[in-house]
Write a protein that holds these residues in place. Structure first.
Motif, PDB file in Angstrom:
ATOM      1  N   ARG A  98       0.832  -1.213   0.000  1.00 33.90           N
ATOM      2  CA  ARG A  98       0.000   0.000   0.000  1.00 33.90           C
ATOM      3  C   ARG A  98       0.864   1.259   0.000  1.00 33.90           C
ATOM      4  NH1 ARG A  98      -3.848   1.738  -2.063  1.00 33.90           N
ATOM      5  NH2 ARG A  98      -4.871  -0.226  -1.530  1.00 33.90           N
ATOM      6  N   LYS A  99       1.827   1.329   0.894  1.00 33.96           N
ATOM      7  CA  LYS A  99       2.597   2.569   1.062  1.00 33.96           C
ATOM      8  C   LYS A  99       3.548   2.813  -0.107  1.00 33.96           C
ATOM      9  CE  LYS A  99       3.815   3.990   5.143  1.00 33.96           C
ATOM     10  NZ  LYS A  99       2.784   5.000   5.381  1.00 33.96           N
ATOM     11  N   ALA A 100       4.106   1.748  -0.682  1.00 37.71           N
ATOM     12  CA  ALA A 100       5.049   1.911  -1.787  1.00 37.71           C
ATOM     13  C   ALA A 100       4.357   1.887  -3.140  1.00 37.71           C
ATOM     14  CB  ALA A 100       6.118   0.830  -1.733  1.00 37.71           C
ATOM     15  N   GLY A 101       3.074   1.499  -3.178  1.00 34.72           N
ATOM     16  CA  GLY A 101       2.357   1.432  -4.445  1.00 34.72           C
ATOM     17  C   GLY A 101       2.952   0.425  -5.404  1.00 34.72           C
ATOM     18  N   CYS A 102       3.380  -0.711  -4.859  1.00 29.55           N
ATOM     19  CA  CYS A 102       4.037  -1.728  -5.689  1.00 29.55           C
ATOM     20  C   CYS A 102       3.451  -3.098  -5.392  1.00 29.55           C
ATOM     21  CB  CYS A 102       5.543  -1.741  -5.427  1.00 29.55           C
ATOM     22  SG  CYS A 102       6.041  -2.344  -3.797  1.00 29.55           S
ATOM     23  N   ALA A 103       3.810  -4.059  -6.220  1.00 24.51           N
ATOM     24  CA  ALA A 103       3.536  -5.446  -5.893  1.00 24.51           C
ATOM     25  C   ALA A 103       4.601  -5.935  -4.910  1.00 24.51           C
ATOM     26  CB  ALA A 103       3.550  -6.299  -7.157  1.00 24.51           C
ATOM     27  N   LEU A 286       4.231   1.265  17.985  1.00 18.81           N
ATOM     28  CA  LEU A 286       5.464   1.981  18.315  1.00 18.81           C
ATOM     29  C   LEU A 286       5.686   3.082  17.278  1.00 18.81           C
ATOM     30  CD1 LEU A 286       7.737   1.604  20.480  1.00 18.81           C
ATOM     31  CD2 LEU A 286       9.010   0.355  18.728  1.00 18.81           C
ATOM     32  N   PRO A 287       5.753   4.348  17.700  1.00 19.52           N
ATOM     33  CA  PRO A 287       5.922   5.437  16.725  1.00 19.52           C
ATOM     34  C   PRO A 287       7.162   5.284  15.859  1.00 19.52           C
ATOM     35  CG  PRO A 287       5.352   6.324  18.892  1.00 19.52           C
ATOM     36  CD  PRO A 287       5.608   4.853  19.079  1.00 19.52           C
ATOM     37  N   GLU A 288       8.257   4.782  16.438  1.00 20.10           N
ATOM     38  CA  GLU A 288       9.481   4.600  15.660  1.00 20.10           C
ATOM     39  C   GLU A 288       9.272   3.586  14.533  1.00 20.10           C
ATOM     40  OE1 GLU A 288      10.785   5.822  19.838  1.00 20.10           O
ATOM     41  OE2 GLU A 288       9.265   4.511  18.947  1.00 20.10           O
ATOM     42  N   ALA A 289       8.420   2.599  14.765  1.00 20.83           N
ATOM     43  CA  ALA A 289       8.143   1.601  13.728  1.00 20.83           C
ATOM     44  C   ALA A 289       7.409   2.239  12.552  1.00 20.83           C
ATOM     45  CB  ALA A 289       7.332   0.448  14.306  1.00 20.83           C
ATOM     46  N   ASP A 290       6.463   3.103  12.839  1.00 20.94           N
ATOM     47  CA  ASP A 290       5.741   3.788  11.767  1.00 20.94           C
ATOM     48  C   ASP A 290       6.689   4.680  10.970  1.00 20.94           C
ATOM     49  OD1 ASP A 290       2.809   3.055  12.052  1.00 20.94           O
ATOM     50  OD2 ASP A 290       3.253   3.698  14.087  1.00 20.94           O
ATOM     51  N   ASP A 291       7.568   5.376  11.672  1.00 22.90           N
ATOM     52  CA  ASP A 291       8.525   6.235  10.978  1.00 22.90           C
ATOM     53  C   ASP A 291       9.469   5.411  10.117  1.00 22.90           C
ATOM     54  OD1 ASP A 291       9.776   9.170  11.013  1.00 22.90           O
ATOM     55  OD2 ASP A 291      11.417   7.729  11.078  1.00 22.90           O
ATOM     56  N   ALA A 292       9.955   4.293  10.640  1.00 27.64           N
ATOM     57  CA  ALA A 292      10.879   3.440   9.890  1.00 27.64           C
ATOM     58  C   ALA A 292      10.204   2.864   8.651  1.00 27.64           C
ATOM     59  CB  ALA A 292      11.400   2.315  10.775  1.00 27.64           C
ATOM     60  N   LEU A 293       8.947   2.452   8.785  1.00 26.58           N
ATOM     61  CA  LEU A 293       8.236   1.904   7.645  1.00 26.58           C
ATOM     62  C   LEU A 293       7.976   2.982   6.603  1.00 26.58           C
ATOM     63  CD1 LEU A 293       7.129  -0.721   6.577  1.00 26.58           C
ATOM     64  CD2 LEU A 293       5.003  -0.302   7.828  1.00 26.58           C
ATOM     65  N   ASP A 294       7.676   4.188   7.061  1.00 23.45           N
ATOM     66  CA  ASP A 294       7.522   5.313   6.125  1.00 23.45           C
ATOM     67  C   ASP A 294       8.822   5.551   5.357  1.00 23.45           C
ATOM     68  OD1 ASP A 294       4.903   5.761   6.863  1.00 23.45           O
ATOM     69  OD2 ASP A 294       5.351   7.457   8.184  1.00 23.45           O
ATOM     70  N   ARG A 295       9.933   5.536   6.071  1.00 23.78           N
ATOM     71  CA  ARG A 295      11.223   5.807   5.433  1.00 23.78           C
ATOM     72  C   ARG A 295      11.590   4.704   4.439  1.00 23.78           C
ATOM     73  NH1 ARG A 295      15.068   9.200   7.746  1.00 23.78           N
ATOM     74  NH2 ARG A 295      17.086   9.212   6.676  1.00 23.78           N
ATOM     75  N   ALA A 296      11.404   3.464   4.856  1.00 20.22           N
ATOM     76  CA  ALA A 296      11.769   2.341   3.996  1.00 20.22           C
ATOM     77  C   ALA A 296      10.915   2.307   2.732  1.00 20.22           C
ATOM     78  CB  ALA A 296      11.636   1.028   4.766  1.00 20.22           C
ATOM     79  N   THR A 297       9.611   2.529   2.879  1.00 15.21           N
ATOM     80  CA  THR A 297       8.740   2.462   1.703  1.00 15.21           C
ATOM     81  C   THR A 297       8.897   3.691   0.817  1.00 15.21           C
ATOM     82  OG1 THR A 297       6.896   3.287   3.064  1.00 15.21           O
ATOM     83  CG2 THR A 297       7.050   0.911   2.729  1.00 15.21           C
ATOM     84  N   ALA A 298       9.247   4.838   1.392  1.00 15.96           N
ATOM     85  CA  ALA A 298       9.511   6.023   0.570  1.00 15.96           C
ATOM     86  C   ALA A 298      10.751   5.793  -0.300  1.00 15.96           C
ATOM     87  CB  ALA A 298       9.702   7.252   1.443  1.00 15.96           C
ATOM     88  N   GLY A 299      11.788   5.222   0.283  1.00 16.29           N
ATOM     89  CA  GLY A 299      12.982   4.905  -0.484  1.00 16.29           C
ATOM     90  C   GLY A 299      12.695   3.892  -1.576  1.00 16.29           C
ATOM     91  N   LEU A 300      11.878   2.901  -1.233  1.00 19.40           N
ATOM     92  CA  LEU A 300      11.494   1.875  -2.206  1.00 19.40           C
ATOM     93  C   LEU A 300      10.695   2.486  -3.354  1.00 19.40           C
ATOM     94  CD1 LEU A 300      11.228  -1.172  -2.925  1.00 19.40           C
ATOM     95  CD2 LEU A 300       9.209  -1.207  -1.438  1.00 19.40           C
ATOM     96  N   LYS A 301       9.719   3.320  -3.017  1.00 19.42           N
ATOM     97  CA  LYS A 301       8.868   3.930  -4.038  1.00 19.42           C
ATOM     98  C   LYS A 301       9.684   4.806  -4.983  1.00 19.42           C
ATOM     99  CE  LYS A 301       4.464   6.389  -4.480  1.00 19.42           C
ATOM    100  NZ  LYS A 301       3.304   6.954  -3.698  1.00 19.42           N
ATOM    101  N   ALA A 302      10.607   5.575  -4.430  1.00 20.51           N
ATOM    102  CA  ALA A 302      11.436   6.441  -5.265  1.00 20.51           C
ATOM    103  C   ALA A 302      12.331   5.619  -6.193  1.00 20.51           C
ATOM    104  CB  ALA A 302      12.282   7.360  -4.384  1.00 20.51           C
ATOM    105  N   ALA A 303      12.900   4.555  -5.670  1.00 19.08           N
ATOM    106  CA  ALA A 303      13.806   3.740  -6.480  1.00 19.08           C
ATOM    107  C   ALA A 303      13.080   2.993  -7.590  1.00 19.08           C
ATOM    108  CB  ALA A 303      14.547   2.731  -5.587  1.00 19.08           C
ATOM    109  N   LEU A 304      11.809   2.685  -7.368  1.00 24.37           N
ATOM    110  CA  LEU A 304      11.033   1.921  -8.338  1.00 24.37           C
ATOM    111  C   LEU A 304      10.219   2.795  -9.276  1.00 24.37           C
ATOM    112  CD1 LEU A 304       9.758  -1.068  -6.150  1.00 24.37           C
ATOM    113  CD2 LEU A 304      11.592  -1.090  -7.862  1.00 24.37           C
TER     114      LEU A 304
END
Length: 308
Positions: A98-103, A286-304
């Protein structure tokens, strides 16, 4: 002095429970995780199907409303090479898609001790090859492939990337690495500091997993088992790396990040203070988990993203 945040400490104590997994063994730990699976809630509106990837079971996820060909993350779950299943990671894979908009193609690789090293490595490489060859039949844009996972799954993602580099493909755009294991044989300050005292990944549990996965100690230094020991990391895909401060694996992860940077590989690494190995799966709590997932999926979305 406890370095975990109060909420992290509460979560670790609750998840650790009263079981001594090092004594009960890897199969008992695996069964416990299966019985305590957190299912997805449906809010991400993801459709999934199970497929056979040249003998390796894979579950494909995609946003329900998308009918176009999507980039894909080949996802390798964690669990110390002895546990974890595609079902256990349904919730996380739904959210990533959902967050990265990918399969997302989540791999059910073989587990130790029934299938010791290098079985999981072979499955990761086979699944990557299958996605590159056959993904187009399932609405995947095979020119936009990323790979990633957490813990042991991060290890397998790096190893598969190294093998793809050395064998001339498949082409991988990005690695999404969530506290990956890098060296089965290292001795570091973070392993000494956080391997005891209730920081989730204690040394006895780690020794159990490593012993089951690599029963021959001489093989633990092989780059396919300990990718930090690869001769070169040049030519690897860009990476987003999530690092918990209170993780025995922290120093190895930071050493790998530094090697990537020195080799000219674009890397975005963030250390999250006061959290533990495994914390990303507690997103929504855990707020840090939400932030980490946001960061990881943002990087993924940009790279893809499609090439300009």
């Amino acid at each position: 002095m406890d370095k975990l945040t109060p909420l992290s400490r509460m979560l670790v104590d609750r998840m650790a429970g009263e079981h001594n997994w090092a004594e009960l063994g890897p199969v008992a730990f695996r069964e416990y995780l299966v019985a305590n699976r957190q299912p997805p809630t449906g809010e991400d509106n993801i459709v999934a199907q199970d497929v056979d990837a040249d003998g390796v079971p894979v579950r494909l996820y995609r946003p329900a409303e998308r009918e176009d060909d999507l980039p894909v993350l080949l996802f390798m779950h964690g669990g110390g090479f002895v546990s974890g299943t595609v079902n256990n990671y349904d919730r996380l894979c739904h959210r990533i898609a959902r967050k990265a908009g990918c399969a997302v193609a989540s791999v059910e690789y073989r587990l130790a001790p029934e299938h010791p090293y290098p079985a999981a490595v072979e499955d990761a490489i086979a699944a990557l090859g299958w996605v590159a060859r056959e993904g187009g039949k399932y609405g995947i844009d095979t020119s936009r492939i990323a790979i990633g996972g957490d813990s042991a799954g991060g290890t397998l993602s790096i190893v598969a990337s190294l093998n793809a580099r050395d064998r001339g493909g498949p082409a991988i755009r990005h690695m999404m690495l969530i506290y990956p294991g890098l060296d089965l044989a290292s001795e570091t300050e973070s392993k000494r500091e956080f391997g005891r005292g209730g920081y989730m990944l204690d040394e006895a549990f780690s020794a159990m997993c490593i012993g089951a996965y690599t029963p021959d100690p001489a093989r633990r230094a092989e780059p396919n088992a300990s990718p930090l020991r690869a001769e070169s990391v040049a030519g690897l895909p860009s990476a987003t790396i999530i690092v918990p401060e209170c993780d025995p694996l922290r120093d190895d992860i930071l050493a790998f990040s530094a090697r990537l940077e020195a080799a000219g590989v674009p890397v975005d690494t963030k250390v999250y203070p006061g959290v533990f190995h495994g914390f990303v799966s507690t997103f929504g709590i855990l707020p840090e988990a939400d932030d980490a997932l946001d960061r990881a999926t943002a990087g993924l979305k940009a790279a893809l993203a499609p090439a300009a």
